[in-house]
Design an enzyme around this catalytic site. Structure first.
Site, PDB file in Angstrom:
ATOM      1  N   LYS A  89     -28.597  10.546 119.442  1.00 33.84           N
ATOM      2  CA  LYS A  89     -28.080  11.577 118.532  1.00 33.84           C
ATOM      3  C   LYS A  89     -27.585  10.938 117.236  1.00 33.84           C
ATOM      4  CE  LYS A  89     -23.621  11.275 120.905  1.00 33.84           C
ATOM      5  NZ  LYS A  89     -22.733  11.888 121.910  1.00 33.84           N
TER       6      LYS A  89
ATOM      7  N   ARG B 181     -14.339  20.604 126.259  1.00 33.65           N
ATOM      8  CA  ARG B 181     -15.032  20.478 124.991  1.00 33.65           C
ATOM      9  C   ARG B 181     -16.307  21.312 125.096  1.00 33.65           C
ATOM     10  NH1 ARG B 181     -17.505  14.814 122.741  1.00 33.65           N
ATOM     11  NH2 ARG B 181     -18.869  15.223 124.496  1.00 33.65           N
TER      12      ARG B 181
ATOM     13  N   TYR C 168      -8.043  -0.122  91.940  1.00 30.72           N
ATOM     14  CA  TYR C 168      -7.357   1.145  91.667  1.00 30.72           C
ATOM     15  C   TYR C 168      -5.900   1.107  92.099  1.00 30.72           C
ATOM     16  CZ  TYR C 168     -11.670   3.682  90.603  1.00 30.72           C
ATOM     17  OH  TYR C 168     -12.826   4.139  90.038  1.00 30.72           O
TER      18      TYR C 168
ATOM     19  N   MET D 103     -15.479   3.445  95.703  1.00 30.78           N
ATOM     20  CA  MET D 103     -16.670   4.146  96.190  1.00 30.78           C
ATOM     21  C   MET D 103     -17.860   3.203  96.374  1.00 30.78           C
ATOM     22  SD  MET D 103     -18.587   7.497  94.624  1.00 30.78           S
ATOM     23  CE  MET D 103     -17.060   8.404  94.452  1.00 30.78           C
TER      24      MET D 103
HETATM   25  C1  PLP Z   1     -22.519  10.895 122.912  1.00 28.73           C
HETATM   26  C2  PLP Z   1     -22.606  11.222 124.346  1.00 28.73           C
HETATM   27  C3  PLP Z   1     -23.014  10.256 125.281  1.00 28.73           C
HETATM   28  C4  PLP Z   1     -23.165   8.785 124.933  1.00 28.73           C
HETATM   29  O1  PLP Z   1     -21.866   8.205 124.939  1.00 28.73           O
HETATM   30  P1  PLP Z   1     -21.604   6.647 124.649  1.00 28.73           P
HETATM   31  O2  PLP Z   1     -20.147   6.482 124.860  1.00 28.73           O
HETATM   32  O3  PLP Z   1     -21.997   6.422 123.230  1.00 28.73           O
HETATM   33  O4  PLP Z   1     -22.437   5.862 125.597  1.00 28.73           O
HETATM   34  C5  PLP Z   1     -23.240  10.668 126.574  1.00 28.73           C
HETATM   35  N1  PLP Z   1     -23.024  11.952 126.956  1.00 28.73           N
HETATM   36  C6  PLP Z   1     -22.587  12.892 126.102  1.00 28.73           C
HETATM   37  C7  PLP Z   1     -22.341  14.270 126.584  1.00 28.73           C
HETATM   38  C8  PLP Z   1     -22.352  12.559 124.769  1.00 28.73           C
HETATM   39  O5  PLP Z   1     -21.887  13.493 123.925  1.00 28.73           O
END
Ligand code: PLP
Length: 367
Positions: free
Chosen positions: A44, A143, A261, A311
């Site tokens: 992702k 969540r 800055y 930046m």
């Molecule tokens: C992002 C995610 C993972 C991967 O988690 P890592 O800690 O990066 O290995 C696995 N399961 C879900 C539901 C996630 O959102």
């Protein structure tokens, strides 16, 4: 919409080197740590900022990885195009379940939705009877995922084919946390309502903690990319990404002069400074300014970040460098010579955020 700007003179700006062999070694380590389970790669957010296409193609071709997870169906569709010549076709799961507006993307990309509630389960079963789906059960993270009260109705849906049930640990960063055991027990109980389905609980942290949460399928992300899922670094994980940027100017500052800055850094003694082409606009957090721990490696030596990160630029104190630093020399902000875990801590964050925050000007270079 305009396309993001990429730099044409690639050596003038920042880049991240991505060691695909190290990525594959991390995948093999995670797979061998959970030998009874299939190891799925979580790609992702564009493969945690490192390029989902390159990462997935390497894992599929070199390690025979055949299951991937993304967050959005658009990410899944793009991944399907990259993996179109891999046979058998990898499974691509999408954490954010289907919506009426995204149903077509699921169909076209042959994507497997992770169903997160009864409503989604009903809609999917209606639209795609008996097509494979996964189900996320909420075991206490509050969540994403179906609450336990909905599971009976979901299990009763005639044309819904749940092939995998999963849940996610809230405290895998801390193996000793009692919530891990509580969630695992709850997952074992609740998943019994889906007797034919594979079970998946562990992300990187769960895999590397102990076998009690390995089950049938693991979903590994950060450890693939060289970050630790724990509060401390873990030497089983090989570094994968190296963030580098060239020195664009050298200067000398006398006592009483200030840097950057807000004139926030006042020079105490004769100081040599190197200005580097990297800034918060590239995703290097401004929060690392003035905390005293931010640093880079330049010509094999440590240099502290001084003054506020701006930046496009960061200023390093190179007064104590034994080897003279000059324009065009390269500073490493994390990588094999400076652990990403430490760099993230110096920025007040975690390696996940440092990687996924890398901006569009940072050239991705694959080794
Ligand atoms: C992002 C995610 C993972 C991967 O988690 P890592 O800690 O990066 O290995 C696995 N399961 C879900 C539901 C996630 O959102």
């Amino acid at each position: 919409m305009t396309a993001p700007i990429t730099l044409t003179n690639k050596t003038a700006g920042p880049w991240v080197e991505i060691d695909l062999a190290a990525l594959c070694a991390n995948y093999a380590m995670l797979r061998d740590t959970a030998p009874g389970a299939e190891t799925a790669a979580v790609v992702k957010c564009d493969g945690y900022g490192l390029g989902a296409g390159a990462v997935a193609a390497a894992l599929a071709a070199r390690e025979n990885c055949r299951s991937f997870f993304v967050a959005y169906p658009e990410e899944g569709a793009a991944l399907r195009a990259v993996l179109k010549n891999i046979s058998p076709a990898p499974a691509i799961y999408v954490f954010n379940g289907p919506l009426p507006e995204t149903m077509a993307l699921f169909e076209e990309g042959n994507l497997i939705p992770v169903i997160n509630n009864l409503e989604q389960a009903r809609k999917w079963a209606e639209r795609k009877p008996d097509a494979p789906a996964a189900l996320h059960i909420d075991t206490g993270m509050n969540r994403l995922g179906a609450p336990p009260v909905e599971l009976g109705d979901i299990a009763a849906l005639k044309s819904l084919r749940i092939e995998t049930v999963m849940s996610h640990l809230a405290c895998a960063n801390d193996p000793a946390h009692p919530k891990n055991n509580a969630q695992r027990k709850m997952f074992e109980e609740l998943s019994q309502q889906f007797p034919g389905a594979r079970r998946s609980l562990a992300a990187s942290g769960g895999v590397m903690t102990d076998e009690s949460c390995h089950f049938d399928l693991t979903r590994v992300g950060i450890a693939l990319y060289g970050g630790s899922p724990f509060d401390a670094a873990d030497d089983r994980i090989a570094p994968v990404a190296a963030l580098k940027a060239p020195v664009v100017q050298i200067r000398q500052a006398a006592p009483g002069e200030t840097v950057g800055y807000g004139a926030a850094h006042v020079v105490a003694e004769q100081t040599r400074l190197a200005t580097v082409a990297l800034g918060y606009g590239d995703g290097f957090p401004r929060a690392a300014s003035g905390r005293g721990r931010g640093r880079a490696i330049i010509n094999g030596e440590q240099a502290s970040i001084v003054g506020r990160i701006s930046m496009d630029l960061i200023t390093l104190d190179i007064t104590n460098s034994k080897r003279p630093v000059k324009t065009g020399d390269i500073a490493e902000f994390f990588g094999p010579n400076l652990a990403i875990h430490e760099a993230a801590a110096a920025c007040g964050t975690i390696s996940y955020e440092l990687l996924t925050g890398l901006g569009g000007r940072v050239d991705r270079r694959y080794l």
